[in-house]
Design a protein around this motif. Structure first.
Motif, PDB file in Angstrom:
ATOM      1  N   UNK A   1       0.786  -1.237   0.000  1.00 38.91           N
ATOM      2  CA  UNK A   1       0.000   0.000   0.000  1.00 38.91           C
ATOM      3  C   UNK A   1       0.821   1.292   0.000  1.00 38.91           C
TER       4      UNK A   1
ATOM      5  N   UNK B   1      -6.443  -1.582   5.628  1.00 38.60           N
ATOM      6  CA  UNK B   1      -7.298  -1.564   6.822  1.00 38.60           C
ATOM      7  C   UNK B   1      -6.614  -0.818   7.969  1.00 38.60           C
ATOM      8  N   UNK B   2      -5.305  -0.959   8.064  1.00 43.14           N
ATOM      9  CA  UNK B   2      -4.596  -0.271   9.163  1.00 43.14           C
ATOM     10  C   UNK B   2      -4.713   1.245   9.022  1.00 43.14           C
ATOM     11  N   UNK B   3      -5.036   1.715   7.801  1.00 39.52           N
ATOM     12  CA  UNK B   3      -5.188   3.157   7.578  1.00 39.52           C
ATOM     13  C   UNK B   3      -6.648   3.615   7.690  1.00 39.52           C
ATOM     14  N   UNK B   4      -7.555   2.654   7.934  1.00 36.08           N
ATOM     15  CA  UNK B   4      -8.978   3.005   8.012  1.00 36.08           C
ATOM     16  C   UNK B   4      -9.283   4.079   9.063  1.00 36.08           C
ATOM     17  N   UNK B   5      -8.571   4.082  10.227  1.00 38.12           N
ATOM     18  CA  UNK B   5      -8.897   5.133  11.204  1.00 38.12           C
ATOM     19  C   UNK B   5      -8.666   6.551  10.679  1.00 38.12           C
ATOM     20  N   UNK B   6      -7.893   6.702   9.606  1.00 34.25           N
ATOM     21  CA  UNK B   6      -7.597   8.037   9.073  1.00 34.25           C
ATOM     22  C   UNK B   6      -8.402   8.360   7.817  1.00 34.25           C
TER      23      UNK B   6
ATOM     24  N   UNK C   1      -4.646  -5.759   4.642  1.00 37.75           N
ATOM     25  CA  UNK C   1      -4.322  -5.425   6.035  1.00 37.75           C
ATOM     26  C   UNK C   1      -3.649  -4.049   6.127  1.00 37.75           C
ATOM     27  N   UNK C   2      -2.836  -3.732   5.132  1.00 37.72           N
ATOM     28  CA  UNK C   2      -2.202  -2.406   5.118  1.00 37.72           C
ATOM     29  C   UNK C   2      -3.251  -1.315   4.966  1.00 37.72           C
TER      30      UNK C   2
ATOM     31  N   UNK D   1     -12.878   3.232   6.137  1.00 43.42           N
ATOM     32  CA  UNK D   1     -13.491   2.650   7.334  1.00 43.42           C
ATOM     33  C   UNK D   1     -14.915   2.166   7.036  1.00 43.42           C
TER      34      UNK D   1
END
Lengths: 199, 199
Positions: A27, A111-116, A108-109, A121
């Motif tokens: 990503x 998704x790890x950025x979904x909070x931003x 997964x990469x 999200x």
């Protein structure tokens, strides 16, 4: 996602190019220009449609969700254990291949950025809900038919989904195929011992 | 990690600054200069020690592993259920607070980059192994004492760990505290129903 074949639909082609770029570069390193490198048609089309990578990725996640929905709709298993297994296979196949690992690594990469990113999200929430609803349905079918014990279907579905997601996370990020295989077997064992009526 | 207090150890101070920067900005946005902003002493010390963010993060992961090891060593529970619960509390506390969510968000971001960084990957592998060994030990203690059924301790430990990791991943990336709470309860229920001898 079937890669390798070419489609006549420009959107599908852009999405296939995005998929290949993400699998190849991951990503953070994927840029519009790297996606353009994977795109055989006029690259200006891509720059015309999308302002930046995030903008394109939002559409990519929507596209994946549509694909997931279609794949889940195709499941046509009468046996509740087989049905549940078929849903899990979409998320976490047995004998996951190298492309499957690289695709999940990219997911997964992202998704790890979904909070931003609100749209990321929202798309992950929708795909979680979609898969959970399918697992709940399969469990409730099994309870109705007498194949499964009368468990709390929602809690059990969330538990199975968490276990699958965690197994993918642990195995994919360590590139450990044995761990992935063991995780999937452990989920199957759980379904056998916890859910099935006559285990 | 206890933040807020100041230490006299420059390494610990750099690590605390890294922790704060990661919780505040997330992994991609965290830079050496943003970590320097959180660092009250001479910032040249930080630039002198570390070439880039990845270099600093490698040390940060080692530091977290040492902290985890110390925290696990401190667990002093005789009852196997309490011991297992105490190990899980280090990974996935009940009533996880906002700082705890932000910290795990950063860890998931770094972990998603492990496939591209050998040292990250090695540190995550070591922390997985450390936690798994503790869970296995707690399960075997429980089996020996007659509190737990004679399950396969390694498979059960991996299953519990995957479920915890997946529950954190799903809840943290969607910023869904209810989902985090339900996931932890579901793990406790699993231990009660699957592991305890007299459930």
């Amino acid at each position: 996602m079937a890669s390798g074949h070419e489609s006549d639909d420009p959107t599908a082609e852009i999405m296939e190019a995005t998929y290949r770029a993400l699998c190849e570069h991951g990503y953070p390193e994927t840029s519009i220009s790297k996606i353009a490198d994977e795109f055989e048609k006029s690259q200006s089309l891509l720059y015309y449609h999308y302002e930046d990578k995030e903008d394109l990725l939002e559409d990519f996640l929507r596209y994946l969700l549509d694909q997931l929905e279609a794949e889940l709709d195709e499941i046509d298993e009468d046996d509740p254990v087989q049905r549940l297994s078929a849903v899990l296979d979409r998320l976490f196949p047995r004998d996951i291949d190298d492309e499957g690992i690289r695709f999940r690594r990219a997911i997964l990469e992202i998704r790890s950025q979904a909070p931003y990113h609100d749209v990321y999200q929202e798309q992950f929430k929708r795909s979680d809900d979609l898969i959970l609803a399918e697992i709940v349905d399969a469990i409730e079918d099994g309870i109705d038919s007498g194949a499964f014990r009368a468990v709390n279907s929602q809690q059990t579905a969330e538990f199975i989904y968490s276990t699958a997601y965690g197994g993918i996370e642990l195995g994919v990020t360590l590139e450990d195929e044995d761990s992935l295989e063991r995780s999937r077997v452990a989920i199957d064992d759980y379904i056998d011992s916890h859910l099935r009526m006559y285990a």
